[in-house]
Design a protein around this motif. Structure first.
Motif, PDB file in Angstrom:
ATOM      1  N   ASN A  88       0.805  -1.228   0.000  1.00 45.52           N
ATOM      2  CA  ASN A  88       0.000   0.000   0.000  1.00 45.52           C
ATOM      3  C   ASN A  88       0.835   1.275   0.000  1.00 45.52           C
ATOM      4  O   ASN A  88       0.274   2.371  -0.111  1.00 45.52           O
ATOM      5  CB  ASN A  88      -0.949   0.004   1.203  1.00 45.52           C
ATOM      6  N   LEU A  89       2.169   1.145   0.148  1.00 51.07           N
ATOM      7  CA  LEU A  89       3.026   2.333   0.140  1.00 51.07           C
ATOM      8  C   LEU A  89       3.287   2.798  -1.280  1.00 51.07           C
ATOM      9  O   LEU A  89       3.396   2.001  -2.204  1.00 51.07           O
ATOM     10  CB  LEU A  89       4.373   2.030   0.801  1.00 51.07           C
ATOM     11  N   ALA A  90       3.396   4.097  -1.428  1.00 49.69           N
ATOM     12  CA  ALA A  90       3.747   4.670  -2.735  1.00 49.69           C
ATOM     13  C   ALA A  90       5.199   4.323  -3.057  1.00 49.69           C
ATOM     14  O   ALA A  90       6.002   4.031  -2.169  1.00 49.69           O
ATOM     15  CB  ALA A  90       3.559   6.180  -2.696  1.00 49.69           C
ATOM     16  N   VAL A  91       5.507   4.363  -4.332  1.00 54.29           N
ATOM     17  CA  VAL A  91       6.865   4.035  -4.772  1.00 54.29           C
ATOM     18  C   VAL A  91       7.871   4.989  -4.134  1.00 54.29           C
ATOM     19  O   VAL A  91       8.959   4.577  -3.715  1.00 54.29           O
ATOM     20  CB  VAL A  91       6.961   4.083  -6.315  1.00 54.29           C
ATOM     21  N   SER A  92       7.527   6.252  -4.025  1.00 48.73           N
ATOM     22  CA  SER A  92       8.456   7.215  -3.422  1.00 48.73           C
ATOM     23  C   SER A  92       8.737   6.879  -1.962  1.00 48.73           C
ATOM     24  O   SER A  92       9.874   7.014  -1.492  1.00 48.73           O
ATOM     25  CB  SER A  92       7.906   8.642  -3.541  1.00 48.73           C
ATOM     26  N   GLU A  93       7.725   6.391  -1.244  1.00 45.91           N
ATOM     27  CA  GLU A  93       7.905   5.996   0.152  1.00 45.91           C
ATOM     28  C   GLU A  93       8.788   4.741   0.242  1.00 45.91           C
ATOM     29  O   GLU A  93       9.667   4.649   1.103  1.00 45.91           O
ATOM     30  CB  GLU A  93       6.550   5.731   0.817  1.00 45.91           C
ATOM     31  N   ARG A  94       8.551   3.776  -0.660  1.00 40.27           N
ATOM     32  CA  ARG A  94       9.376   2.563  -0.656  1.00 40.27           C
ATOM     33  C   ARG A  94      10.822   2.892  -1.021  1.00 40.27           C
ATOM     34  O   ARG A  94      11.754   2.302  -0.479  1.00 40.27           O
ATOM     35  CB  ARG A  94       8.802   1.520  -1.624  1.00 40.27           C
ATOM     36  N   THR A  95      11.004   3.850  -1.917  1.00 43.23           N
ATOM     37  CA  THR A  95      12.360   4.253  -2.298  1.00 43.23           C
ATOM     38  C   THR A  95      13.077   4.876  -1.112  1.00 43.23           C
ATOM     39  O   THR A  95      14.267   4.625  -0.888  1.00 43.23           O
ATOM     40  CB  THR A  95      12.310   5.251  -3.477  1.00 43.23           C
ATOM     41  N   ARG A  96      12.366   5.678  -0.338  1.00 40.45           N
ATOM     42  CA  ARG A  96      12.984   6.252   0.871  1.00 40.45           C
ATOM     43  C   ARG A  96      13.311   5.175   1.893  1.00 40.45           C
ATOM     44  O   ARG A  96      14.346   5.242   2.564  1.00 40.45           O
ATOM     45  CB  ARG A  96      12.074   7.315   1.486  1.00 40.45           C
ATOM     46  N   LEU A  97      12.449   4.196   2.022  1.00 41.34           N
ATOM     47  CA  LEU A  97      12.724   3.075   2.928  1.00 41.34           C
ATOM     48  C   LEU A  97      13.923   2.266   2.430  1.00 41.34           C
ATOM     49  O   LEU A  97      14.707   1.751   3.229  1.00 41.34           O
ATOM     50  CB  LEU A  97      11.509   2.148   3.025  1.00 41.34           C
ATOM     51  N   ALA A  98      14.081   2.154   1.142  1.00 46.42           N
ATOM     52  CA  ALA A  98      15.186   1.390   0.566  1.00 46.42           C
ATOM     53  C   ALA A  98      16.531   1.993   0.945  1.00 46.42           C
ATOM     54  O   ALA A  98      17.535   1.271   1.033  1.00 46.42           O
ATOM     55  CB  ALA A  98      15.047   1.330  -0.954  1.00 46.42           C
ATOM     56  N   GLU A  99      16.572   3.279   1.193  1.00 37.05           N
ATOM     57  CA  GLU A  99      17.831   3.940   1.563  1.00 37.05           C
ATOM     58  C   GLU A  99      18.423   3.368   2.853  1.00 37.05           C
ATOM     59  O   GLU A  99      19.623   3.478   3.078  1.00 37.05           O
ATOM     60  CB  GLU A  99      17.622   5.446   1.720  1.00 37.05           C
ATOM     61  N   ALA A 100      17.613   2.752   3.683  1.00 39.58           N
ATOM     62  CA  ALA A 100      18.096   2.188   4.946  1.00 39.58           C
ATOM     63  C   ALA A 100      18.609   0.760   4.799  1.00 39.58           C
ATOM     64  O   ALA A 100      19.192   0.217   5.742  1.00 39.58           O
ATOM     65  CB  ALA A 100      16.983   2.229   5.984  1.00 39.58           C
ATOM     66  N   ASP A 101      18.413   0.156   3.642  1.00 37.60           N
ATOM     67  CA  ASP A 101      18.860  -1.207   3.417  1.00 37.60           C
ATOM     68  C   ASP A 101      20.388  -1.244   3.334  1.00 37.60           C
ATOM     69  O   ASP A 101      21.017  -0.347   2.778  1.00 37.60           O
ATOM     70  CB  ASP A 101      18.252  -1.744   2.116  1.00 37.60           C
ATOM     71  N   THR A 102      20.984  -2.316   3.861  1.00 36.67           N
ATOM     72  CA  THR A 102      22.448  -2.413   3.898  1.00 36.67           C
ATOM     73  C   THR A 102      23.063  -2.452   2.498  1.00 36.67           C
ATOM     74  O   THR A 102      24.131  -1.891   2.272  1.00 36.67           O
ATOM     75  CB  THR A 102      22.910  -3.658   4.679  1.00 36.67           C
ATOM     76  N   ARG A 103      22.373  -3.095   1.545  1.00 36.13           N
ATOM     77  CA  ARG A 103      22.913  -3.124   0.172  1.00 36.13           C
ATOM     78  C   ARG A 103      22.963  -1.725  -0.436  1.00 36.13           C
ATOM     79  O   ARG A 103      23.922  -1.382  -1.128  1.00 36.13           O
ATOM     80  CB  ARG A 103      22.068  -4.050  -0.705  1.00 36.13           C
ATOM     81  N   VAL A 104      21.954  -0.930  -0.168  1.00 33.33           N
ATOM     82  CA  VAL A 104      21.913   0.445  -0.693  1.00 33.33           C
ATOM     83  C   VAL A 104      22.974   1.294   0.005  1.00 33.33           C
ATOM     84  O   VAL A 104      23.664   2.089  -0.639  1.00 33.33           O
ATOM     85  CB  VAL A 104      20.503   1.057  -0.543  1.00 33.33           C
ATOM     86  N   ILE A 105      23.116   1.110   1.302  1.00 29.69           N
ATOM     87  CA  ILE A 105      24.133   1.863   2.049  1.00 29.69           C
ATOM     88  C   ILE A 105      25.525   1.532   1.529  1.00 29.69           C
ATOM     89  O   ILE A 105      26.343   2.430   1.299  1.00 29.69           O
ATOM     90  CB  ILE A 105      24.012   1.577   3.565  1.00 29.69           C
ATOM     91  N   GLU A 106      25.798   0.249   1.298  1.00 28.91           N
ATOM     92  CA  GLU A 106      27.105  -0.155   0.768  1.00 28.91           C
ATOM     93  C   GLU A 106      27.323   0.396  -0.640  1.00 28.91           C
ATOM     94  O   GLU A 106      28.421   0.853  -0.973  1.00 28.91           O
ATOM     95  CB  GLU A 106      27.224  -1.679   0.767  1.00 28.91           C
ATOM     96  N   ALA A 107      26.276   0.364  -1.460  1.00 24.94           N
ATOM     97  CA  ALA A 107      26.389   0.897  -2.821  1.00 24.94           C
ATOM     98  C   ALA A 107      26.619   2.405  -2.793  1.00 24.94           C
ATOM     99  O   ALA A 107      27.397   2.936  -3.590  1.00 24.94           O
ATOM    100  CB  ALA A 107      25.134   0.562  -3.628  1.00 24.94           C
ATOM    101  N   ARG A 108      25.972   3.099  -1.869  1.00 23.41           N
ATOM    102  CA  ARG A 108      26.161   4.545  -1.759  1.00 23.41           C
ATOM    103  C   ARG A 108      27.589   4.855  -1.287  1.00 23.41           C
ATOM    104  O   ARG A 108      28.218   5.792  -1.764  1.00 23.41           O
ATOM    105  CB  ARG A 108      25.145   5.167  -0.805  1.00 23.41           C
ATOM    106  N   GLU A 109      28.096   4.068  -0.354  1.00 22.43           N
ATOM    107  CA  GLU A 109      29.477   4.270   0.104  1.00 22.43           C
ATOM    108  C   GLU A 109      30.468   4.021  -1.030  1.00 22.43           C
ATOM    109  O   GLU A 109      31.433   4.767  -1.195  1.00 22.43           O
ATOM    110  CB  GLU A 109      29.787   3.364   1.296  1.00 22.43           C
TER     111      GLU A 109
END
Length: 147
Positions: A88-109
């Protein structure tokens, strides 16, 4: 300076060392300055480094592009996985939640490291250019003095 017992880096204030040029003899003064051969050799080495700089810059740019691609893929995959958990979450909300995932954090680093490496390569290229200009000037002055 590094403390050998703890391995801790200790900062010391910069000390100015006085050089009493009047006390130096002619040989000691001559050792302070490069010979014409040393100056010419330094210019040749600097020019070789400048010739390699475009390749290094290209590698850094390619690494940054790859890191950007990996970051986008990590965000997209995590956002899709979150769609199953939070339909039920909007894509923009899920994208913001994805920022907390360890894979995203490692990719950002990894992206940040690649960006810093590119900036360092650009600064190094600029410094090499300045070094070549300085060494060209030194060589021109030495040639004029030795004639």
């Amino acid at each position: 300076m590094i403390d050998p017992a703890t391995g801790e880096v200790l900062e010391r204030p910069l000390e100015v060392v006085a050089v009493d040029i009047a006390a130096l003899d002619e040989q000691e003064l001559a050792q302070l300055f490069p010979s014409p051969v040393q100056a010419a050799g330094a210019l040749l080495k600097a020019r070789q480094a400048v010739a390699r700089a475009p390749y290094a810059l290209r590698q850094a740019k390619d690494a940054l592009k790859a890191a950007e691609r990996d970051l986008k893929i990590a965000i997209a995959r995590t956002t899709l996985e979150l769609a199953d958990q939070y339909p039920n979450l909007a894509v923009s909300e899920r994208t913001r939640l994805a920022e907390a995932d360890t894979r995203v954090i490692e990719a950002r680093e990894a992206h940040d490291v690649a960006w810093l490496a590119l900036e360092y390569a650009k600064d190094w290229n600029t410094a090499l250019g300045r070094d070549v200009e300085l060494l060209r000037s030194v060589n021109a002055n030495m040639r004029a003095e030795t004639k």
